[in-house]
Design a protein around this motif. Structure first.
Motif, PDB file in Angstrom:
ATOM      1  N   ALA A 157      -8.190   6.849   1.801  1.00  0.00           N
ATOM      2  CA  ALA A 157      -7.927   5.674   2.642  1.00  0.00           C
ATOM      3  C   ALA A 157      -8.198   4.357   1.911  1.00  0.00           C
ATOM      4  CB  ALA A 157      -8.766   5.740   3.910  1.00  0.00           C
ATOM      5  N   ASP A 216       0.875  -1.166   0.000  1.00  0.00           N
ATOM      6  CA  ASP A 216       0.000   0.000   0.000  1.00  0.00           C
ATOM      7  C   ASP A 216       0.916   1.221   0.000  1.00  0.00           C
ATOM      8  OD1 ASP A 216      -2.473   1.301   0.129  1.00  0.00           O
ATOM      9  OD2 ASP A 216      -2.507   1.294   2.312  1.00  0.00           O
ATOM     10  N   TYR A 258      -0.184   7.524  -2.972  1.00  0.00           N
ATOM     11  CA  TYR A 258      -1.046   8.477  -2.273  1.00  0.00           C
ATOM     12  C   TYR A 258      -0.533   9.903  -2.457  1.00  0.00           C
ATOM     13  CZ  TYR A 258      -3.415   4.580  -0.025  1.00  0.00           C
ATOM     14  OH  TYR A 258      -4.145   3.448   0.211  1.00  0.00           O
ATOM     15  N   ARG A 308      -3.476   9.795   2.706  1.00  0.00           N
ATOM     16  CA  ARG A 308      -3.966   8.524   3.254  1.00  0.00           C
ATOM     17  C   ARG A 308      -5.319   8.724   3.937  1.00  0.00           C
ATOM     18  NH1 ARG A 308      -1.541   3.908   3.201  1.00  0.00           N
ATOM     19  NH2 ARG A 308       0.576   3.735   2.417  1.00  0.00           N
ATOM     20  N   THR A 330       1.516  13.050   2.504  1.00  0.00           N
ATOM     21  CA  THR A 330       1.152  11.634   2.413  1.00  0.00           C
ATOM     22  C   THR A 330       0.126  11.279   3.485  1.00  0.00           C
ATOM     23  OG1 THR A 330       3.278  11.077   1.429  1.00  0.00           O
ATOM     24  CG2 THR A 330       2.047   9.268   2.451  1.00  0.00           C
ATOM     25  N   ALA A 331       0.286  11.798   4.696  1.00  0.00           N
ATOM     26  CA  ALA A 331      -0.693  11.552   5.763  1.00  0.00           C
ATOM     27  C   ALA A 331      -2.057  12.125   5.369  1.00  0.00           C
ATOM     28  CB  ALA A 331      -0.209  12.148   7.080  1.00  0.00           C
ATOM     29  N   ASP A 340       3.105   4.570  -0.111  1.00  0.00           N
ATOM     30  CA  ASP A 340       2.943   6.000   0.130  1.00  0.00           C
ATOM     31  C   ASP A 340       3.060   6.812  -1.148  1.00  0.00           C
ATOM     32  OD1 ASP A 340       2.609   5.620   2.855  1.00  0.00           O
ATOM     33  OD2 ASP A 340       4.667   6.203   3.369  1.00  0.00           O
ATOM     34  N   TYR A 366      -2.561  12.967  -4.351  1.00  0.00           N
ATOM     35  CA  TYR A 366      -2.922  14.189  -3.638  1.00  0.00           C
ATOM     36  C   TYR A 366      -2.433  15.424  -4.393  1.00  0.00           C
ATOM     37  CZ  TYR A 366      -4.330  16.926   0.410  1.00  0.00           C
ATOM     38  OH  TYR A 366      -4.977  17.809   1.250  1.00  0.00           O
ATOM     39  N   ARG A 417      -7.082   3.130  -0.812  1.00  0.00           N
ATOM     40  CA  ARG A 417      -7.141   3.134  -2.282  1.00  0.00           C
ATOM     41  C   ARG A 417      -6.232   2.071  -2.900  1.00  0.00           C
ATOM     42  NH1 ARG A 417      -6.741   8.642  -5.722  1.00  0.00           N
ATOM     43  NH2 ARG A 417      -8.947   8.645  -5.224  1.00  0.00           N
ATOM     44  N   TYR A 418      -5.074   1.853  -2.317  1.00  0.00           N
ATOM     45  CA  TYR A 418      -4.108   0.918  -2.904  1.00  0.00           C
ATOM     46  C   TYR A 418      -3.857  -0.299  -2.019  1.00  0.00           C
ATOM     47  CZ  TYR A 418      -3.464   4.726  -6.123  1.00  0.00           C
ATOM     48  OH  TYR A 418      -3.694   5.706  -7.064  1.00  0.00           O
TER      49      TYR A 418
END
Length: 191
Positions: A183, A125, A130, A179, A175-176, A127, A134, A185-186
């Motif tokens: 949430a 998953d 994400y 996520r 990244t936070a 980072d 974003y 997604r990967y």
């Protein structure tokens, strides 16, 4: 002439300074062509997911003219096997138990016309996906990132490690946020 592996970090940083370029619409084309080469080298059956990551995925974003690729290997595929296959065309940059990185396009004379970084790890998953999503979804955040890069370039033009480290807090923060926003997604269970 020295081989790249024989050069000190200082020599490498002088030969390969941090350069920031405006977005080039050819970056996705470079990625697609290299994705196909990587898949053929590793073997399609071993690839879980291969993705274009980094700033060159965000139209309009200032970036180093380096296309970053994330290769996730299927469960059960040994990193060492993939490393051996990729070493035929790629130069190993770093290795850990769970991940390794290669580059292509670095020559003893400097950068080639096309430069790539390949990050290889087991499926997960990541980072990086994400963060990419974003920046694509929030242009103001992408512009904030570009402004940070411009500022850091003045200090770290000849210190690629320092440049990357100085961006780390921004990358962690975004990244936070990503996520939280995207949430799962990967997450592997989705595949």
């Amino acid at each position: 002439m020295k081989k790249l592996q024989e050069m000190s970090l200082e020599e490498l940083w002088r030969l390969f300074p941090v350069r920031l370029w405006e977005y080039d619409p050819q970056y996705p084309v470079w990625y697609e062509e290299e994705r196909d080469r990587v898949t053929a080298l590793v073997g399609g059956a071993d690839v879980f997911r291969i993705s274009h990551i980094g700033s060159t995925t965000v139209p309009g974003l200032l970036s180093k003219p380096t296309v970053d690729i994330l290769l996730e290997l299927r469960p059960g595929v040994q990193l060492a096997e993939a490393e051996e296959k990729l070493s035929a065309e790629w130069l190993l940059m770093s290795r850990s138990d769970k991940r390794f990185s290669f580059n292509k396009g670095y020559t003893p004379q400097g950068f080639a016309d096309r430069v790539f970084h390949l990050h290889v790890q087991p499926a997960g998953d990541p980072d990086e996906l994400y963060f990419r999503d974003y920046l694509r979804a929030f242009p103001d955040t992408a512009e904030e990132y570009a402004a940070l890069k411009r500022t850091l370039l003045r200090k770290y033009e000849f210190d690629r490690d320092g440049y990357t480290a100085a961006k780390s807090e921004f990358v962690r923060r975004v990244t936070a946020l990503a996520r939280g926003r995207f949430a799962g997604r990967y997450a592997l269970w989705r595949w």
